[in-house]
Design a protein around this motif. Sequence first.
Motif, short mmCIF file in Angstrom:
data_model
loop_
_atom_site.label_atom_id
_atom_site.label_comp_id
_atom_site.label_asym_id
_atom_site.label_seq_id
_atom_site.Cartn_x
_atom_site.Cartn_y
_atom_site.Cartn_z
N TRP A 118 -2.16 -1.44 0.34
CA TRP A 118 -3.02 -0.37 0.83
C TRP A 118 -2.90 -0.30 2.34
CZ3 TRP A 118 -5.48 2.05 -3.23
CH2 TRP A 118 -5.52 1.35 -4.43
N TRP A 176 -8.27 4.73 3.59
CA TRP A 176 -7.23 3.87 3.04
C TRP A 176 -6.60 4.53 1.82
CZ3 TRP A 176 -6.11 -1.27 4.67
CH2 TRP A 176 -6.87 -1.69 5.76
N SER A 177 -5.28 4.32 1.70
CA SER A 177 -4.65 4.80 0.48
C SER A 177 -3.49 3.89 0.11
CB SER A 177 -4.17 6.24 0.66
OG SER A 177 -3.05 6.25 1.48
N CYS A 178 -3.05 4.06 -1.12
CA CYS A 178 -2.01 3.16 -1.64
C CYS A 178 -0.66 3.54 -1.03
CB CYS A 178 -1.97 3.29 -3.16
SG CYS A 178 -0.86 2.12 -3.92
N ASP A 179 0.09 2.52 -0.65
CA ASP A 179 1.38 2.77 -0.01
C ASP A 179 2.52 2.30 -0.89
OD1 ASP A 179 3.03 3.47 2.22
OD2 ASP A 179 3.34 1.32 2.52
N PHE A 180 2.34 1.21 -1.59
CA PHE A 180 3.45 0.65 -2.35
C PHE A 180 2.90 -0.06 -3.58
CE2 PHE A 180 6.24 -2.97 -3.25
CZ PHE A 180 7.42 -2.30 -3.48
N VAL A 181 3.66 0.05 -4.67
CA VAL A 181 3.31 -0.66 -5.89
C VAL A 181 4.50 -1.50 -6.28
CG1 VAL A 181 2.59 -0.45 -8.28
CG2 VAL A 181 1.82 1.22 -6.62
N TRP A 236 9.43 -3.89 2.06
CA TRP A 236 8.99 -4.21 0.70
C TRP A 236 10.18 -4.49 -0.21
CZ3 TRP A 236 4.51 -5.89 1.21
CH2 TRP A 236 3.62 -5.29 2.07
#
Lengths: 825, 520
Positions: free
Chosen positions: A468, A484-489, A525
């Motif tokens: 996040w 905040w937001s999701c950047d990578f899974v 990542w």
Amino acid sequence: MVSPGALRVVRCGGSAVRGARAVYLLCASGDFVKVYSVNTEETLRLMGGHADLVTGIQLNPHNHMQLYSSSLDGTIKLWDFMDGIPIKTFTVGSKLLALYTPAGAEDSVFVVIPKKGERDTFQLVSVKLTKGAGQDLEAKELSVVLDGVGASMKHIAFGREGAYVASVKDVTLQVYFFKRKLLNRFSLSTVKTKGGDNHFSCIVCHPTEDCIATGHADGKIRLWRNFHHRKEYTYSTLHWHHDIVMDLAFSMEGTRLLSGGVESVLVQWHNESSCQKDFLPRLGSPIEYISMSSDGALCCTLHTDNRITIINSNLRFSRSIQGLIKSRDVKTGLVVDPRTKALVLNGEPGHLQFYSLQSDQQLFSLDIVQRQYIHQAGLKQSDLVKVAFSAQGTWLATVEESEEVADPELQLKLWFYHEELQSFQLNTRINTPHDNHITDMCFRDMDELGDDSLILVTTGRDCVFKVWVMVGDTDPEAQHSVSWSCDFVGSYHNYQATNCCFSEDGSLLAVSFEETVTVWDSLTWDLKCTFCHPPGNIRNICFGRLTCSKYLIGATDYGFLCCWNLLTCALEWSAHLNVVVLQPDPLSEHIAAVSWLSKESSLFVFKPNEPRPVYIQRNLCKEKILLAAFVPRDEPEMISSEKYLWLRKSQLFFLTDTQELMTLSTKSLEERLTPSSKQLAVEESLPVTPFSLLLGKHRRQQAQEDTDLGKPVIHNKQEQASPAVKELLHTPAHVLPSASFLCTIFINSLLISKENKSAEEVADEVEMESEKAEDDSDEEDVTEMEQEDTSHMELLGEMTCKLSKSQEKELRKIRKTDYSWISAF
Amino acid sequence: MAAYKPVVVQACPKLGEKITQDTLYWRGYKTPVQIKEFGAINKIDFSPVPPYNYAVTASSRIHIYGRYSQEPIKTFSRFRDAAYCATYRDDGRLLAAGSEDGIIRLFDTGGKAPLRQFEGHAKPVHVVGFLSDKYRIFSGGDDYSSNLWDIPSATEIISYSEHTDYVRCGCASKVNADVFITGSYDHTVKLFDARTKSSVMTIEHSHPVESVLLFPSGGLLVSAGGRYVKVWDVLKGGQLLVSLKNHHKTVTCLCLNSSGQRLLSGSLDRHVKIYSTTSYKVVHSFNYATSILSLALSPEDETIVVGMTNGVLNVKHRKPEEKNEKSQKKRQPAYRTYVKGRTYMPKQEDFCVSKPVKRVLRKYDKLLRSFQSSKALDAVLEPPIMLHTPEVTVAVMQELHRRGTLRSALAGRDEKQVNLLLTFVARRVIEPRFTPVLVTVADMITDIYQPVVGQSAIVDKQFLKLQEAIGKEIDYQEELLEVLGMMDTLFATFTKKRDTCLEENKTNGLTEIIETNRNY
């Protein structure tokens, strides 16, 4: 100099009784009786002396400055609680479970003891307190009053002026009249009607009338009257509580009845009618005990979460005394707030408590869940499960989930510290961040790069970890606001992600997936490498710090502690240890590992670059240690011993499964307690009389004379000499060398040495040597008990003061000589 | 001891355009007034003095409109052919206009006939303007020349023939009475000083220049031409500051708002864009029916007037903001009594009685506080709440479910109420933010009212509707999953090209509802 694992009990139980004039609040807490000031909520005095749990405290009905206390160790103590000194100790001999001091009884008290020869049956006996001269007295004159009573303090009550005693157990009520020597029994039907449960839970007697109030497990309160007759007794019922009535209390005149239970609502019934009642709702947690002050102006409730609430007579909340709030289950772990250095953990349901270790106080309680908590059994409550702070303490991330196993209602919340309001404010709320339970969460700790580099990683049982990041607002003119937001899974072979951890410089992220540890580059990542140590899932991982930052430490389920080198991507070392807690010190290279093996917890402190531990403390405590945390000290403590060097910058705290907080300290308990508050209180309470002034003057004069005459010097010498002699005498005769050899040393020790100066120098040298010697002994036997070490060293230190260097060496030689051959005979 | 905590209603962020201060400001105009002119409107100019009349040049006429008038209050029609660029002088008393026949006419705003005529241009004059000393006029014509005229004597002072194409726009400096600029179709903007014989600066715009503008300070110059709007720093010798490309057709007109904080540009692509002059980002934009030729903003931004190619004049007036003042006036005496005694410091022997703070709770919160589940549900099933704020209804249902009393709250309802409930569920169950809660509610309703199915036609109909809605949603989700599968294969082929093949999929934000609470 060193005392091991000083244990501090933060559990608070037992009964509370108010002192005279409603100024003091007395409370039995563990093995101690605590005296609180009602006005300032401070602990004025801690009266210790009992060897076991204190079970009951009662004011002396004939002297309101005195207090009786009973304990499981079989003694009744009479205290003067104003000064905190024990007056008398009566030894009864068997376990005392409850104590009563009705006003009518002249010189006897009533206690509940287990019946001899039968398990789980208890009897109420009266104890005649003999009027002896000494402090320790035997009280063996016991006469049984009632048989088959309940063990709890709440199950027996004495009627007005001590004319009768009433006791409840299961579904029977017994009333015994002292004058007429008559015992009446009343039974309720055992048949459960409409799911109701008739069992008695507590009993109180009306202070002025012949009336008994009993509480029941189904929430009913029954008021019994006319119980002098076996048949024509009557009772009326008051019903408001939906669950068990935990405690009842009558006001001083008996016009009001207070009741409390699981609902955490204090109910006040007027004139014993069910239509007139007042409520004080939302007291925070279930009420366990209710107690009225002797003048009726205040009442206080004890709660299950280690808290006392003081309530005015008009049912207004006045203040509360609280330390570490005991929550149902500490799921968040022990986290240290970087801003206040306070310990952060679950508090009240749905709250996060900030507990200051220095002042033993709750700094504040942050409402995370922001929902009304319903005290009712069987509800799926949602509670806080994970907490993480950013390095500067500006951001706080919390995860809350409901108790449902299949479909947890997950929420991830991010809080920003508002400087003006001095508290955390909700910034972003994310519903269902993962499809399944969140297992771990961590911020990227980078002090030097500022807020822009802040990254939050969460791992979940849905087999992914999520990254996040903060995103700024698109509006250029608006005030700087972020969310905040999701950047990578990321995922790895569809294994459940269990732990995550950032390296010290924030460039690497380690995520453990069941048996495997994966290391990711935090910029791109990309998966860098993987480690595993089968069999067993990874339980804990952490990176080394400072000089050891190239190591990654992991602990597995099957009892292995592994250290991988990140440069060579190979296993550096591994040890067989069932590690429960793995905690790195944020300020040094040390890592603390707590193991759990065969009913005892042990502590190992090590540096990742060498497989040998720096410090071992076996048998730390009997309970299982669930959590640990390093709390940075305000200023590094001066620790001379090399063995305890790892405690210099930060202090280690443990939380056991019984929710006791413990720490390792190099100082004794007395040194750590600051006596300022106590002394202040004493000085305030003592009026200045001419006599005290005179006495004080006289004492000061005496002290001056003493110093003038140089008395203390000689005095000290003698005191120092005695333990050395004692040491010689206490050593078993069969291991001592021949008497002729010892004679000279013994006689020399009695002589007064002339040169004080040289003796001191010698002392210094020897002390250093003694440390070395201690290290030697450690190498021989690492598992040596800490307490032995202490006594050992203190003695050495004292002996050096009067023994010359050569003699000292000889003595040590003797001690070190191996006498094990003697045991062969 | 804590107070009762109200039910948390989850607010979802609104999708689409974000509301900023600018959008609020520029939306504060009434619906436009449309006025039909005779031909394409090539210039609109506001009088700089109250009552802020404006001159509209279209075809062979110049119309002068009052602030709220629909009809022209004055007309100048002494042109044989098309008139161009009617411009007010700084005091609002004189009006100059060019024309197709190359003659520049000067009018008194009170009179009808031209006061002066300046003859000298061989071709149509498209741009006229006053210099800031009020006594001179500059002009630019299709004969490539830029001239300067003296008003009292009606003679030409100087003529510059430096442009190599039509001169179509110009602007005078407000700071220096001798300086003016002209833009031409030869892609240049030239800066002239009346005291010199030739231009002092030439700026290369690289597109035919349609409009130029000087900032009030005189330091910055804006030129529009082609799809570009460019800002130049004059003091630095004509250095390009920023180039904006926000239109997709030729930009025809430029305009500054009264405070100078915003720049407006109109274009043939039917849009007016508003830029912030600090960040040069678009903060708002207007849409119009046809291509825009001219644009003007009255002082205090009271009126926006836009002229189109088809001869329609679009006038927007600002909404009045008087309501707030009225309510404040009413409050004043009450406020004074409220403040009374605020500064009083209690003395030591005073007994303070604290005034309890009254907390306002919603009706359903009051009912929930006293554990009246059924009534709380009734309260949120009332039409205003159910229709406009369904999230409140769902939040209360969730809270009841959490307390374990949802089933008893749903049970025991009559035909009308069940109908109401089912309508709500059938309508909202497909919204992703409500689905988890409403599925449980639908489950319970079917459980509870199963025995009475078939007794009421209305309820049966609602059940069928619910079934239909859920069936549709399932089909839709299946389709979505298929699409996701296709996209996954596509992404997989992309990631294969890289050396490291990892199992990763960026942003599968299907299940996430991200909500932000901002600190206002």
